[in-house]
Design a protein around this motif. Structure first.
Motif, short mmCIF file in Angstrom:
data_model
loop_
_atom_site.label_atom_id
_atom_site.label_comp_id
_atom_site.label_asym_id
_atom_site.label_seq_id
_atom_site.Cartn_x
_atom_site.Cartn_y
_atom_site.Cartn_z
N GLY A 66 0.81 -1.21 0.00
CA GLY A 66 0.00 0.00 0.00
C GLY A 66 0.84 1.26 0.00
O GLY A 66 0.54 2.23 -0.70
N TRP A 69 2.34 1.66 -3.43
CA TRP A 69 1.32 2.11 -4.39
C TRP A 69 1.01 3.59 -4.20
O TRP A 69 0.80 4.32 -5.17
CB TRP A 69 0.04 1.29 -4.25
N ALA A 70 0.97 4.07 -2.95
CA ALA A 70 0.69 5.49 -2.72
C ALA A 70 1.74 6.37 -3.38
O ALA A 70 1.43 7.41 -3.98
CB ALA A 70 0.61 5.77 -1.22
N LEU A 92 -7.73 10.25 -4.71
CA LEU A 92 -8.36 8.95 -4.55
C LEU A 92 -7.33 7.84 -4.44
O LEU A 92 -7.33 7.06 -3.47
CB LEU A 92 -9.30 8.68 -5.73
N PHE A 93 -6.41 7.77 -5.41
CA PHE A 93 -5.49 6.62 -5.45
C PHE A 93 -4.38 6.75 -4.40
O PHE A 93 -3.96 5.74 -3.84
CB PHE A 93 -4.92 6.48 -6.86
N LEU A 96 -6.13 5.81 -1.17
CA LEU A 96 -6.37 4.37 -1.05
C LEU A 96 -5.08 3.65 -0.65
O LEU A 96 -5.11 2.72 0.17
CB LEU A 96 -6.89 3.82 -2.37
N GLY A 97 -3.96 4.05 -1.22
CA GLY A 97 -2.70 3.42 -0.86
C GLY A 97 -2.33 3.65 0.59
O GLY A 97 -1.93 2.72 1.31
N ALA A 99 -4.42 4.43 3.01
CA ALA A 99 -5.41 3.74 3.85
C ALA A 99 -5.08 2.26 3.97
O ALA A 99 -5.16 1.68 5.07
CB ALA A 99 -6.81 3.94 3.26
N LEU A 100 -4.72 1.62 2.85
CA LEU A 100 -4.36 0.21 2.90
C LEU A 100 -3.12 0.00 3.78
O LEU A 100 -3.07 -0.95 4.57
CB LEU A 100 -4.09 -0.31 1.48
#
Length: 352
Positions: A66, A69-70, A92-93, A96-97, A99-100
């Motif tokens: 995650g 990815w962020a 958004l993306f 999400l990274g 948050a994961l």
């Protein structure tokens, strides 16, 4: 002959005074002890323990993914064009990274403590904390016992995946700091020049009305912008130019104004002008103490002494406020002699 007992009298008899207060006599409560220990599935089944260990380090590696990815999303979905779609996708993306990364590391840590760490109840007596050798030896023994109970030293996959996840979880935040600075812009060049030019009149913020020297009385303070700035629209960069050019104009008694020899020509009859942008992180320095001649930044409480070149006298700011050289034109209006002689705003790595 039967004797009836008054209920109120009986209740009063059960109370005894103590230090002037009535207290009820009660039997001491016995210690019920610890409840019977119930073993977990991971305590009874080695296969369940292996599954729990595998789940924990998989969650930690998910957190690592995650975070990566962020960082990748920050570069894959740039926001330089300032369009709503670009900003939406970036938020958004990247979100999400992050948050994961945080959710997986949190769930993994909780599952580790609930299913794998030692589950034995114990009582720890309280005692005075002292710095004796025996106390230090006991602390070492406690850490060794905690390491043994948690399996931190033995379970390399959990330990290593936790280290990787924690370190990686910091990287997206560090990456996002890059977005605080303009893209493809040299900060030295951007902050070294403002709208101020020789002969440009100082005007009230935000009306743009020019200021005469006779309007500035001792103890007063004016929020100032360049006169042409009031004619700019937001589409023409009004806010960007104002953020660099805002100035505070004050007048001090001449006997209380201490100026360096090379700056005595930068003021006029006790009137001085300093950048309003704090040299700490760029907040607006907006509070002026008339009696002490101090300027206060409300964000982090840096204070500057106007009577002594706006030198820092308190707070985290590292440099004095840049001074705007001023003069008076033939009509009595206050004008700038030139732009600032140094970059305005906070300190940064490239600054000389």
């Amino acid at each position: 002959m039967a004797h009836e007992v008054d209920p109120l009298e009986h209740e009063r008899a059960s109370w005894k005074p103590s230090s002037g207060l009535a207290v009820a006599e009660t039997d001491p409560v016995t210690n019920p002890g610890l409840p019977p220990h119930r073993e977990r599935m991971t305590d009874k089944d080695p296969a369940a323990l292996k599954r729990a260990v595998r789940t924990v380090y998989i969650l930690f590696y998910l957190s690592l993914a995650g975070s990566i990815w962020a960082i990748a999303a920050y570069m894959l979905f740039p926001i330089e064009d300032h369009s709503l779609i670009a900003v939406r996708d970036n938020n958004l993306f990247v979100g999400l990274g992050i948050a994961l990364a945080l959710l997986a590391i949190g769930i993994g840590a909780i599952h580790w403590s609930k299913a794998i760490m030692s589950d034995k109840e114990h009582i720890e007596p309280r005692h005075a904390t002292r710095g004796r050798d025996t106390t230090r030896e006991g602390a070492v023994a406690a850490f060794a016992a905690a390491n043994e109970e948690s399996g931190f030293g033995r379970r390399a996959m959990i330990r290593n995946s936790l280290f990787a996840a924690v370190i990686a979880s910091i990287l997206p935040g560090i990456t996002l700091f890059r977005g605080l600075a303009p893209q493809d812009v040299d900060p030295v060049e951007a902050l070294s020049h403002t709208m101020w030019k020789q002969g440009m009149r100082l005007a009230h913020d935000p009306s743009g009305v020019p200021i005469k020297a006779s309007d500035v009385t001792i103890g007063s303070a004016f929020h100032v912008i360049p006169e042409p700035l009031a004619q700019l629209s937001h589409a023409d960069g009004y806010l960007d130019e104002k953020a660099k050019a805002i100035v505070l104009l004050m007048r001090l008694p001449l006997d209380q104004l201490h100026e360096a020899d090379d700056r005595k020509s930068w003021s006029y009859d006790g009137i001085v002008a300093y950048s309003k942008v704090c040299t700490h992180v760029g907040c607006p320095v907006a509070l002026y103490e008339q009696l002490t001649h101090h300027l206060l930044c409300p964000c982090h409480q840096s204070q500057f002494d106007v009577s002594n070149g706006a030198a820092v006298i308190f707070g985290p700011a590292a440099r004095p406020l840049p001074q705007l050289p001023i003069a008076v034109d033939s009509e009595g209006y206050i004008v700038a002699q030139s732009d600032f002689h140094e970059p305005v705003g906070p300190s940064f790595w490239e600054r000389h």
